[in-house]
Enzyme design. Sequence first.
Site, PDB file in Angstrom:
ATOM      1  N   ASP A 101     -14.602 -29.178 -41.749  1.00 39.60           N
ATOM      2  CA  ASP A 101     -15.566 -29.757 -42.669  1.00 39.60           C
ATOM      3  C   ASP A 101     -15.426 -31.278 -42.708  1.00 39.60           C
ATOM      4  OD1 ASP A 101     -13.740 -30.558 -44.869  1.00 39.60           O
ATOM      5  OD2 ASP A 101     -13.447 -28.410 -45.105  1.00 39.60           O
ATOM      6  N   GLN A 102     -16.384 -31.925 -43.328  1.00 34.15           N
ATOM      7  CA  GLN A 102     -16.446 -33.384 -43.346  1.00 34.15           C
ATOM      8  C   GLN A 102     -15.166 -34.007 -43.894  1.00 34.15           C
ATOM      9  OE1 GLN A 102     -19.670 -34.877 -45.717  1.00 34.15           O
ATOM     10  NE2 GLN A 102     -18.922 -36.983 -45.682  1.00 34.15           N
TER      11      GLN A 102
END
Length: 214
Positions: free
Chosen positions: A45-46
Amino acid sequence: MHHHYILFYKPYGVLCQFSPEGDSPRETLKSYIPIPSVYPAGRLDQDSEGLLLLTNDGRLQHQLCHPRFAHLRTYWVQIEGIPHPEALTQLRQGVKIKDYHTRPAQVALLEQEPNLPPRNPPIRFRKSIPTRWLEMSLTEGKNRQVRRMTAAVGYPTLRLVRVAMGSNRKYAKVRSVFPTNPHALFTLEGLGLGEWRALNEQEQQLLKKGLVSC
């Protein structure tokens, strides 16, 4: 068709995709990897950093990411607070996240802070609340799973870095730096933040034998 197999050290804040989301200014993989038509085999994820495998080999990508193959993924996890032994036991045995119970995980409390590049931006700092680092090796990779697991036992994740993929005693070099995965096949070794490299022929053969995690 020529197949590409790439390891990439994803920085914090980079989207795990090549196309931007609308007018979002956030960086994507396109800012770092110039090879067309490769896609992540598994995601980060980011807010997470670390090792990412990209390929244009669709069949292999499917095999590496399918849950039934149970490939090992190893993370260094900075948590808020000093974990109680019972919390570590819970993580090892698996915890309930909503209506799902995670598989057992390998968890070790690291004796010292790992040698990692500074995160940009840095984690929030609270003078009154100490932090500790865990190493966690999982055989599944559901959305934001590590973060949800540590939160479920009362210790929010502040920083998350995937440091190794796969495990095979026969082929891997012994890497004592990973107590939960001493036979890791691929690691961040030799990669700087934001750097990538192509797999050599021997590494590609290991991938094709299904020995490596995505």
